[in-house]
Enzyme design. Structure first.
Site, PDB file in Angstrom:
ATOM      1  CD  GLU A  35     -99.059  -6.569 -43.215  1.00 19.92           C
ATOM      2  OE1 GLU A  35     -98.380  -5.616 -42.829  1.00 19.92           O
ATOM      3  OE2 GLU A  35     -98.768  -7.217 -44.253  1.00 19.92           O
ATOM      4  N   GLY A  40     -96.598  -8.097 -38.209  1.00 23.25           N
ATOM      5  CA  GLY A  40     -95.194  -8.408 -37.885  1.00 23.25           C
ATOM      6  C   GLY A  40     -94.266  -8.017 -39.026  1.00 23.25           C
ATOM      7  CB  CYS A  43     -88.988  -7.425 -38.542  1.00 19.31           C
ATOM      8  SG  CYS A  43     -88.036  -7.784 -37.080  1.00 19.31           S
ATOM      9  CE1 TYR A 186     -76.391  -5.483 -40.346  1.00 16.67           C
ATOM     10  CE2 TYR A 186     -76.284  -4.047 -42.250  1.00 16.67           C
ATOM     11  CZ  TYR A 186     -76.213  -4.229 -40.884  1.00 16.67           C
ATOM     12  OH  TYR A 186     -75.963  -3.167 -40.068  1.00 16.67           O
ATOM     13  CG  HIS A 444     -64.743 -12.125 -12.750  1.00 16.80           C
ATOM     14  ND1 HIS A 444     -63.931 -11.987 -13.852  1.00 16.80           N
ATOM     15  CD2 HIS A 444     -64.344 -13.258 -12.110  1.00 16.80           C
ATOM     16  CE1 HIS A 444     -63.062 -12.997 -13.881  1.00 16.80           C
ATOM     17  NE2 HIS A 444     -63.299 -13.784 -12.837  1.00 16.80           N
TER      18      HIS A 444
HETATM   19  P1  FAD Z   1     -91.779  -4.096 -42.953  1.00 14.93           P
HETATM   20  O1  FAD Z   1     -91.357  -4.943 -41.822  1.00 14.93           O
HETATM   21  O2  FAD Z   1     -91.242  -4.431 -44.291  1.00 14.93           O
HETATM   22  O3  FAD Z   1     -93.350  -4.126 -42.969  1.00 14.93           O
HETATM   23  C1  FAD Z   1     -94.098  -3.543 -43.968  1.00 14.93           C
HETATM   24  C2  FAD Z   1     -95.434  -4.217 -44.036  1.00 14.93           C
HETATM   25  O4  FAD Z   1     -96.284  -3.464 -44.881  1.00 14.93           O
HETATM   26  C3  FAD Z   1     -95.404  -5.632 -44.621  1.00 14.93           C
HETATM   27  O5  FAD Z   1     -95.950  -6.538 -43.702  1.00 14.93           O
HETATM   28  C4  FAD Z   1     -96.232  -5.540 -45.891  1.00 14.93           C
HETATM   29  O6  FAD Z   1     -96.997  -6.705 -46.133  1.00 14.93           O
HETATM   30  C5  FAD Z   1     -97.121  -4.347 -45.591  1.00 14.93           C
HETATM   31  N1  FAD Z   1     -97.575  -3.641 -46.787  1.00 14.93           N
HETATM   32  C6  FAD Z   1     -96.812  -3.089 -47.766  1.00 14.93           C
HETATM   33  N2  FAD Z   1     -97.572  -2.489 -48.681  1.00 14.93           N
HETATM   34  C7  FAD Z   1     -98.867  -2.656 -48.291  1.00 14.93           C
HETATM   35  C8  FAD Z   1    -100.126  -2.255 -48.826  1.00 14.93           C
HETATM   36  N3  FAD Z   1    -100.219  -1.555 -49.955  1.00 14.93           N
HETATM   37  N4  FAD Z   1    -101.254  -2.612 -48.164  1.00 14.93           N
HETATM   38  C9  FAD Z   1    -101.173  -3.322 -46.994  1.00 14.93           C
HETATM   39  N5  FAD Z   1    -100.010  -3.713 -46.438  1.00 14.93           N
HETATM   40  C10 FAD Z   1     -98.871  -3.392 -47.083  1.00 14.93           C
HETATM   41  N6  FAD Z   1     -83.389  -5.629 -39.022  1.00 14.93           N
HETATM   42  C11 FAD Z   1     -82.871  -5.612 -37.786  1.00 14.93           C
HETATM   43  O7  FAD Z   1     -82.951  -4.588 -37.104  1.00 14.93           O
HETATM   44  N7  FAD Z   1     -82.257  -6.711 -37.264  1.00 14.93           N
HETATM   45  C12 FAD Z   1     -82.128  -7.875 -37.955  1.00 14.93           C
HETATM   46  O8  FAD Z   1     -81.576  -8.848 -37.458  1.00 14.93           O
HETATM   47  C13 FAD Z   1     -82.673  -7.913 -39.260  1.00 14.93           C
HETATM   48  N8  FAD Z   1     -82.593  -9.036 -40.000  1.00 14.93           N
HETATM   49  C14 FAD Z   1     -83.160  -9.062 -41.242  1.00 14.93           C
HETATM   50  C15 FAD Z   1     -83.063 -10.243 -41.983  1.00 14.93           C
HETATM   51  C16 FAD Z   1     -83.612 -10.306 -43.243  1.00 14.93           C
HETATM   52  C17 FAD Z   1     -83.518 -11.591 -44.033  1.00 14.93           C
HETATM   53  C18 FAD Z   1     -84.295  -9.177 -43.777  1.00 14.93           C
HETATM   54  C19 FAD Z   1     -84.928  -9.250 -45.136  1.00 14.93           C
HETATM   55  C20 FAD Z   1     -84.389  -8.008 -43.057  1.00 14.93           C
HETATM   56  C21 FAD Z   1     -83.811  -7.939 -41.781  1.00 14.93           C
HETATM   57  N9  FAD Z   1     -83.867  -6.774 -41.013  1.00 14.93           N
HETATM   58  C22 FAD Z   1     -83.309  -6.747 -39.770  1.00 14.93           C
HETATM   59  C23 FAD Z   1     -84.523  -5.559 -41.502  1.00 14.93           C
HETATM   60  C24 FAD Z   1     -85.944  -5.441 -40.907  1.00 14.93           C
HETATM   61  O9  FAD Z   1     -86.696  -6.579 -41.258  1.00 14.93           O
HETATM   62  C25 FAD Z   1     -86.609  -4.175 -41.430  1.00 14.93           C
HETATM   63  O10 FAD Z   1     -85.800  -3.058 -41.147  1.00 14.93           O
HETATM   64  C26 FAD Z   1     -87.963  -3.965 -40.768  1.00 14.93           C
HETATM   65  O11 FAD Z   1     -88.823  -5.058 -40.976  1.00 14.93           O
HETATM   66  C27 FAD Z   1     -88.626  -2.684 -41.321  1.00 14.93           C
HETATM   67  O12 FAD Z   1     -89.859  -2.493 -40.713  1.00 14.93           O
HETATM   68  P2  FAD Z   1     -91.025  -1.683 -41.462  1.00 14.93           P
HETATM   69  O13 FAD Z   1     -92.140  -1.630 -40.484  1.00 14.93           O
HETATM   70  O14 FAD Z   1     -90.482  -0.434 -41.996  1.00 14.93           O
HETATM   71  O15 FAD Z   1     -91.435  -2.558 -42.721  1.00 14.93           O
HETATM   72  P1  NAD Z   2     -76.534  -4.967 -47.765  1.00 15.97           P
HETATM   73  O1  NAD Z   2     -76.637  -3.579 -48.238  1.00 15.97           O
HETATM   74  O2  NAD Z   2     -76.228  -5.241 -46.343  1.00 15.97           O
HETATM   75  O3  NAD Z   2     -75.404  -5.718 -48.597  1.00 15.97           O
HETATM   76  C1  NAD Z   2     -75.439  -5.806 -49.987  1.00 15.97           C
HETATM   77  C2  NAD Z   2     -74.058  -6.210 -50.471  1.00 15.97           C
HETATM   78  O4  NAD Z   2     -74.150  -6.550 -51.841  1.00 15.97           O
HETATM   79  C3  NAD Z   2     -73.030  -5.089 -50.358  1.00 15.97           C
HETATM   80  O5  NAD Z   2     -71.857  -5.613 -49.784  1.00 15.97           O
HETATM   81  C4  NAD Z   2     -72.824  -4.656 -51.807  1.00 15.97           C
HETATM   82  O6  NAD Z   2     -71.526  -4.149 -52.054  1.00 15.97           O
HETATM   83  C5  NAD Z   2     -73.065  -5.966 -52.529  1.00 15.97           C
HETATM   84  N1  NAD Z   2     -73.501  -5.839 -53.925  1.00 15.97           N
HETATM   85  C6  NAD Z   2     -74.375  -4.940 -54.460  1.00 15.97           C
HETATM   86  N2  NAD Z   2     -74.564  -5.197 -55.777  1.00 15.97           N
HETATM   87  C7  NAD Z   2     -73.800  -6.283 -56.074  1.00 15.97           C
HETATM   88  C8  NAD Z   2     -73.582  -7.048 -57.245  1.00 15.97           C
HETATM   89  N3  NAD Z   2     -74.200  -6.750 -58.400  1.00 15.97           N
HETATM   90  N4  NAD Z   2     -72.724  -8.090 -57.198  1.00 15.97           N
HETATM   91  C9  NAD Z   2     -72.099  -8.409 -56.033  1.00 15.97           C
HETATM   92  N5  NAD Z   2     -72.277  -7.724 -54.881  1.00 15.97           N
HETATM   93  C10 NAD Z   2     -73.119  -6.693 -54.894  1.00 15.97           C
HETATM   94  O7  NAD Z   2     -77.885  -5.684 -48.230  1.00 15.97           O
HETATM   95  P2  NAD Z   2     -78.557  -7.061 -47.811  1.00 15.97           P
HETATM   96  O8  NAD Z   2     -77.550  -7.999 -47.250  1.00 15.97           O
HETATM   97  O9  NAD Z   2     -79.367  -7.478 -48.974  1.00 15.97           O
HETATM   98  O10 NAD Z   2     -79.538  -6.617 -46.654  1.00 15.97           O
HETATM   99  C11 NAD Z   2     -80.541  -5.629 -46.908  1.00 15.97           C
HETATM  100  C12 NAD Z   2     -80.834  -4.822 -45.692  1.00 15.97           C
HETATM  101  O11 NAD Z   2     -81.563  -5.600 -44.756  1.00 15.97           O
HETATM  102  C13 NAD Z   2     -79.602  -4.375 -44.916  1.00 15.97           C
HETATM  103  O12 NAD Z   2     -79.028  -3.212 -45.431  1.00 15.97           O
HETATM  104  C14 NAD Z   2     -80.163  -4.143 -43.552  1.00 15.97           C
HETATM  105  O13 NAD Z   2     -80.742  -2.861 -43.540  1.00 15.97           O
HETATM  106  C15 NAD Z   2     -81.235  -5.214 -43.443  1.00 15.97           C
HETATM  107  N6  NAD Z   2     -80.738  -6.368 -42.684  1.00 15.97           N
HETATM  108  C16 NAD Z   2     -80.292  -6.181 -41.416  1.00 15.97           C
HETATM  109  C17 NAD Z   2     -79.814  -7.256 -40.691  1.00 15.97           C
HETATM  110  C18 NAD Z   2     -79.339  -7.013 -39.293  1.00 15.97           C
HETATM  111  O14 NAD Z   2     -79.606  -5.960 -38.747  1.00 15.97           O
HETATM  112  N7  NAD Z   2     -78.638  -7.971 -38.677  1.00 15.97           N
HETATM  113  C19 NAD Z   2     -79.782  -8.519 -41.236  1.00 15.97           C
HETATM  114  C20 NAD Z   2     -80.241  -8.678 -42.534  1.00 15.97           C
HETATM  115  C21 NAD Z   2     -80.717  -7.595 -43.243  1.00 15.97           C
END
Ligand code: FAD
Ligand code: NAD
Length: 465
Positions: A35, A40, A43, A186, A444
């Site tokens: 990593e 973590g 996420c 999102y 309830h």
């Molecule tokens: P990641 O969590 O992205 O982990 C990948 C890891 O690989 C990273 O720690 C990175 O440092 C490491 N890595 C990459 N390349 C290398 C390399 N070459 N060498 C060593 N390490 C490396 N999902 C939900 O289900 N619910 C939510 O509420 C939600 N909220 C989100 C809010 C935000 C702001 C964002 C950005 C995302 C959110 N997501 C949510 C999406 C969620 O974070 C991802 O779907 C999830 O983290 C994916 O897990 P992953 O293990 O595939 O990758």
């Molecule tokens: P998203 O795909 O949810 O939304 C992107 C939005 O941007 C869409 O509505 C799209 O139509 C719009 N868009 C795209 N290009 C644009 C442009 N040039 N101008 C204006 N609008 C434009 O993507 P996100 O909000 O960046 O989140 C990324 C991913 O992270 C999500 O798809 C989801 O997989 C994950 N995520 C999940 C959660 C959750 O589970 N609660 C929370 C945050 C993020």
């Protein structure tokens, strides 16, 4: 160069990679996890957890501001204020506890964690460069790719200065007076609403004709109304053209070709995320790809033998619980168990206010799939618990096959409905029929009674409406 061997090598310690490594460790598979940042992944460190912490802080602050005026509950709070630096420290504390917890779970299950950046040499060897510049080569029987995703950048609004990705927006040093959010998906809506509740003026620019295009229209309507009530300015069917000539705002063009400037101290670009499939030698494996995502089969095998891929790297839906489920499965397959990834549903939740949940098929999905379905909704307006917690907006909807009443989908919108996702997923995974849910005694007063009532209503037997 130091070289060592292992059975399983995992690149990436996000929810996909760390869960795979823990399960592999439990199953006695010698495992190394590499990593580059903190265990973590996205996420725990810059995604799900920090965003939910900030959303909670914003909600608590907004409640107090609400009590600063007239309150039907008789509560008064005068001139509340927020110390955003302390909020960020509190959020970082939660992240710290969780990442430390993941590190100790990995250790407990004998997973060797190497901090460093991995570069693929071939399907069985990876070089890791650590922070001190030293390089080691790790050879493995199985290579699991779990490198996640990165925020999509707009070429004309690159992340720098006052153009933020979600990562910077989750650690504000100061709250902007005015924030423009690009993208009403999102991240844009979860964080846009949080910033509005923290006191910023917020404008959201969305390219399509509606918010949260991943969810159906009926579900997103209450969110749309809530945005209006909160005073979030929404520009649908609009595109950002680039930074404003002066000041920190952006130029916007509407569908009717009108152009105007939105002023802003900060701009949050949240237009999606893309799989992290470049920059670490992945190309050299020449794997079959689906766009930028690594193509996998229903066991998360890539096109190269004993090279596996999970999580965001494999494309949509990019959700933490999907990554975890895939990671656990791959570890079990490597241990010799027979597993396939075909969940009946993968729940999706948007943590806006009100929250939106969708599990399985919506009425439109079912129709598109050629299923003859019936559907019914129960409004929170008729739910006693919802009234007592001032959450009467929204509803629960069930979708079931007309012939045998098998439930194929649940959707809900409302305050606190995220917690209903467990009941929704279980009923679909277990093959429940409308009668199973309708005839289960639900406690309830709870929001869960709306779940039972939706099923009763679909059977034409609703009691409280
Ligand atoms: P990641 O969590 O992205 O982990 C990948 C890891 O690989 C990273 O720690 C990175 O440092 C490491 N890595 C990459 N390349 C290398 C390399 N070459 N060498 C060593 N390490 C490396 N999902 C939900 O289900 N619910 C939510 O509420 C939600 N909220 C989100 C809010 C935000 C702001 C964002 C950005 C995302 C959110 N997501 C949510 C999406 C969620 O974070 C991802 O779907 C999830 O983290 C994916 O897990 P992953 O293990 O595939 O990758
Ligand atoms: P998203 O795909 O949810 O939304 C992107 C939005 O941007 C869409 O509505 C799209 O139509 C719009 N868009 C795209 N290009 C644009 C442009 N040039 N101008 C204006 N609008 C434009 O993507 P996100 O909000 O960046 O989140 C990324 C991913 O992270 C999500 O798809 C989801 O997989 C994950 N995520 C999940 C959660 C959750 O589970 N609660 C929370 C945050 C993020």
């Amino acid at each position: 160069m130091k070289t060592h061997s292992t059975t399983l090598l995992v690149i990436g310690g996000g929810p996909g990679g760390y869960v795979a490594a823990i399960r592999a460790g439990q199953l006695g598979i010698p495992t190394v996890l590499v990593e580059a940042a903190r265990p973590g992944g996205t996420c725990l460190t810059i995604g799900c957890i920090p965003s939910k912490a900030l959303i909670h802080a914003a909600e608590e602050f907004d409640k107090l501001r609400h009590f600063d005026g007239h309150s039907a509950l008789g509560i008064r709070a005068e001139q509340p204020s927020i110390d955003i630096a302390q909020t960020v420290r509190w959020k970082d504390g939660i992240v710290g506890r969780l990442t430390t917890g993941v590190a100790s779970l990995l250790k407990k299950h004998n997973v060797q964690v190497i901090e460093g950046r991995a570069t693929i040499v071939d399907g069985k060897s990876v070089d890791v460069v650590s922070a001190d510049g030293s390089t080691q080569r790790i050879q493995c029987e199985h290579l699991l790719l779990a490198t996640g995703s990165v925020a999509t950048e707009l070429s004309f609004l690159p992340f720098a200065g006052n153009i933020l990705s979600s990562t910077e927006a989750l650690s504000p040093t100061k709250l902007p007076k005015r924030l423009v959010v690009v993208g009403a998906g999102y991240i844009g809506l979860e964080l846009g609403i949080a910033y509005r509740k923290l006191g910023s003026e917020v404008a959201v620019v969305e390219a399509t004709e509606r918010i949260l295009p991943a969810y159906d229209d009926e579900l997103t309507k209450p969110v749309h109304s809530a945005l209006k009530k909160l005073g979030v300015d929404l520009y649908l069917n609009s595109s950002v053209l680039g930074p404003a000539a002066q000041g920190g705002g952006v130029r916007v063009r509407t569908a009717t070709a009108d152009e105007f400037t939105l002023s802003a101290d900060q701009v949050l670009v949240s237009v999606g995320r893309r799989p992290r499939s470049e920059g670490f030698g992945l190309e050299s494996l020449q794997l079959d790809m689906a766009g930028r995502a690594v193509k996998v089969d229903d066991q998360c095998r890539t096109s190269m033998r004993n090279v596996w891929a999970i999580g965001d790297l494999t494309g949509e839906p990019m959700l933490a619980h999907r990554a975890m489920a895939q990671g656990e499965m791959v570890a079990e397959i490597i241990a010799g168990k027979h597993r396939r990834f075909h969940p009946a549903s993968i729940p999706a939740i948007c943590f806006t206010d009100p929250e939106v949940v969708s599990v399985g098929q919506s009425p439109q999905d079912a129709a598109k799939a050629g299923l003859d379905c019936l559907h019914a909704s129960f409004p929170f307006l008729a739910n006693g618990r919802a009234m007592t917690i001032e959450a009467n907006d929204g509803f629960v909807r069930v979708v079931a096959r007309r012939d045998n009443h098998l439930i194929v989908g649940w959707q809900a919108v409302g305050r606190g409905v995220a917690e209903l996702a467990a009941a929704f997923s279980q009923s679909i995974e277990m093959g429940a029929r409308l009668e199973d849910v309708a005839h289960t005694i639900h406690a309830h007063p709870t929001l869960g009674e709306a779940v039972q009532e939706a099923a009763l209503r679909a059977l034409g037997q609703a009691l409280h409406i």
